[in-house]
Design a protein around this motif. Structure first.
Motif, PDB file in Angstrom:
ATOM      1  N   ALA A  90      39.151  34.015  40.115  1.00 31.77           N
ATOM      2  CA  ALA A  90      40.282  34.929  40.287  1.00 31.77           C
ATOM      3  C   ALA A  90      40.052  36.270  39.587  1.00 31.77           C
ATOM      4  N   ARG A  91      39.173  36.288  38.587  1.00 24.84           N
ATOM      5  CA  ARG A  91      38.938  37.571  37.906  1.00 24.84           C
ATOM      6  C   ARG A  91      37.965  38.458  38.684  1.00 24.84           C
ATOM      7  N   GLN A  92      37.284  37.857  39.679  1.00 23.58           N
ATOM      8  CA  GLN A  92      36.385  38.660  40.523  1.00 23.58           C
ATOM      9  C   GLN A  92      37.119  38.943  41.830  1.00 23.58           C
ATOM     10  N   ASP A  93      38.184  39.718  41.694  1.00 21.50           N
ATOM     11  CA  ASP A  93      39.104  39.903  42.814  1.00 21.50           C
ATOM     12  C   ASP A  93      38.833  41.165  43.611  1.00 21.50           C
ATOM     13  N   LYS A 105      38.437  36.390  47.229  1.00 24.66           N
ATOM     14  CA  LYS A 105      38.795  36.330  48.655  1.00 24.66           C
ATOM     15  C   LYS A 105      37.954  35.271  49.377  1.00 24.66           C
ATOM     16  N   VAL A 106      36.659  35.230  49.058  1.00 18.51           N
ATOM     17  CA  VAL A 106      35.765  34.237  49.673  1.00 18.51           C
ATOM     18  C   VAL A 106      36.294  32.835  49.408  1.00 18.51           C
ATOM     19  N   MET A 107      36.655  32.564  48.157  1.00 21.69           N
ATOM     20  CA  MET A 107      37.126  31.226  47.788  1.00 21.69           C
ATOM     21  C   MET A 107      38.428  30.892  48.532  1.00 21.69           C
ATOM     22  N   ALA A 108      39.370  31.832  48.524  1.00 19.74           N
ATOM     23  CA  ALA A 108      40.668  31.580  49.159  1.00 19.74           C
ATOM     24  C   ALA A 108      40.492  31.342  50.659  1.00 19.74           C
ATOM     25  N   ARG A 109      39.676  32.173  51.303  1.00 18.31           N
ATOM     26  CA  ARG A 109      39.474  32.035  52.751  1.00 18.31           C
ATOM     27  C   ARG A 109      38.899  30.651  53.092  1.00 18.31           C
ATOM     28  N   HIS A 124      45.217  34.821  38.093  1.00 16.15           N
ATOM     29  CA  HIS A 124      44.934  36.124  37.458  1.00 16.15           C
ATOM     30  C   HIS A 124      45.550  37.288  38.238  1.00 16.15           C
ATOM     31  N   LYS A 125      45.459  37.267  39.554  1.00 16.12           N
ATOM     32  CA  LYS A 125      46.099  38.302  40.402  1.00 16.12           C
ATOM     33  C   LYS A 125      46.813  37.599  41.547  1.00 16.12           C
ATOM     34  N   TYR A 131      45.308  35.965  50.714  1.00 15.52           N
ATOM     35  CA  TYR A 131      44.150  35.612  51.559  1.00 15.52           C
ATOM     36  C   TYR A 131      44.314  34.242  52.206  1.00 15.52           C
ATOM     37  N   PHE A 132      45.317  33.476  51.760  1.00 18.93           N
ATOM     38  CA  PHE A 132      45.629  32.211  52.426  1.00 18.93           C
ATOM     39  C   PHE A 132      46.597  32.511  53.564  1.00 18.93           C
ATOM     40  N   ASP A 133      46.331  31.955  54.742  1.00 22.46           N
ATOM     41  CA  ASP A 133      47.224  32.190  55.883  1.00 22.46           C
ATOM     42  C   ASP A 133      48.448  31.287  55.842  1.00 22.46           C
TER      43      ASP A 133
END
Ligand code: R5P
Length: 286
Positions: A90-93, A105-109, A124-125, A131-133
């Motif tokens: 989450a800190r690499q947002d 975003k990659v992880m959430a997608r 974290h943000k 990014y989740f549908d």
């Protein structure tokens, strides 16, 4: 509802199932000799709404989460809710330097491919959840932290930086004490500088509240500043006790007060449970 506990969240998932008064299944997760993850949900059927509780940190737990998502679907899950107590990456947002990925975003997608709802705690943000549908919510641990400390004789709640001041205020308001924040500048990944405290701390019992403790650099610096300002004691509470390297020893080696965290990451000081907050959210219609 059936709760499936991943290996990162054994106690939290079990407590959640008890609060929801529903069936609980602990996934059996091991590693193959080459290190790859093997997991199995040993039950007859998951023909129900299923909630998986599992962190996506460190990387091995992320892989386990992907495998659990597939396993619950194959066992007949009607809907899948992901409870991700600590959302890794989450800190690499965002892209800080050209050539980097948008890791969060990659992880959430990818996690979003096989789920119907997502619950995180103090991510974290919050914008990462967009990014989740599917429907998603980020829950706040402030109520659990305030509840834990309400009888502990705290005079003031402080955040180590202005960015986390809202969280400190939330905890302070619930405890009926004043709040404030310190002035932090990050010098490197593990070092921070915290300026002299501008509020009165003389003889006071301070509670520092932060979203996470990683290297412990922030808390070490904050405790030092508060000690110099004459604080009688400094307790520390965070949502996510990441405690990289020997951070916990560094912090508890200091005699000023206790360090506690929520059970989003389970460790020897994760005494503050967020299970009730998650159960309330699951029981709400959304
Ligand atoms: C910063 O944005 C966070 O709120 C924490 O203060 C920070 O991540 C803590 O990191 P460390 O323990 O490495 O100082």
């Amino acid at each position: 509802m059936i709760v499936v506990g991943g290996s990162s969240s054994r106690d939290l998932s079990k407590e959640l199932a008890t609060l929801l008064n529903c069936k609980f299944v602990q996934a059996s997760t091991t590693r193959f000799p080459d290190g790859e993850c093997y997991t199995r949900i040993d039950t007859d059927s998951l023909d129900d709404d299923v909630t998986i509780v599992q962190n996506t940190y460190p990387d091995g737990n992320l892989v386990e989460m992907f495998l659990l998502q597939d396993a619950v679907k194959k066992m007949g899950a009607r809907t899948v809710t992901l409870v991700i107590p600590y959302f890794g990456y989450a800190r690499q947002d965002r892209v800080f330097k050209p050539g980097e990925p948008e890791s969060a975003k990659v992880m959430a997608r990818h996690l979003g491919i096989m789920c119907d709802r997502v619950i995180t705690i103090d991510i974290h943000k919050e914008s990462i959840l967009d990014y989740f549908d599917c429907p998603h919510v980020d829950l706040k641990a402030a109520a659990a932290i305030a509840e834990y400390f309400k009888d502990k004789k705290i005079d003031k709640v402080l955040s180590p930086d202005v960015g986390a001041a809202g969280r400190a205020k939330d905890v302070a308001d619930r405890m009926g004490v004043p709040y404030g924040y310190l002035d932090k500048t990050r010098l490197s990944g593990s070092e921070v500088k915290i300026s002299e405290a501008k509020m009165d701390c003389e003889g006071q019992r301070i509670l520092i509240v932060d979203d996470m403790i990683s290297t412990g650099g922030t808390i070490v610096a904050a405790k030092q500043v508060l000690k110099e300002a004459g604080a009688e004691s400094v307790s520390v509470a965070c949502t996510h006790g990441v405690f990289v390297n020997n951070a916990l020893e560094r912090l508890t080696g200091n005699d000023l007060g206790a360090v506690l965290c929520c059970n989003t990451l389970e460790n020897e000081v994760s005494n503050i449970s967020v299970a009730e907050i998650i159960a309330d959210a699951i029981n709400r219609k959304w």
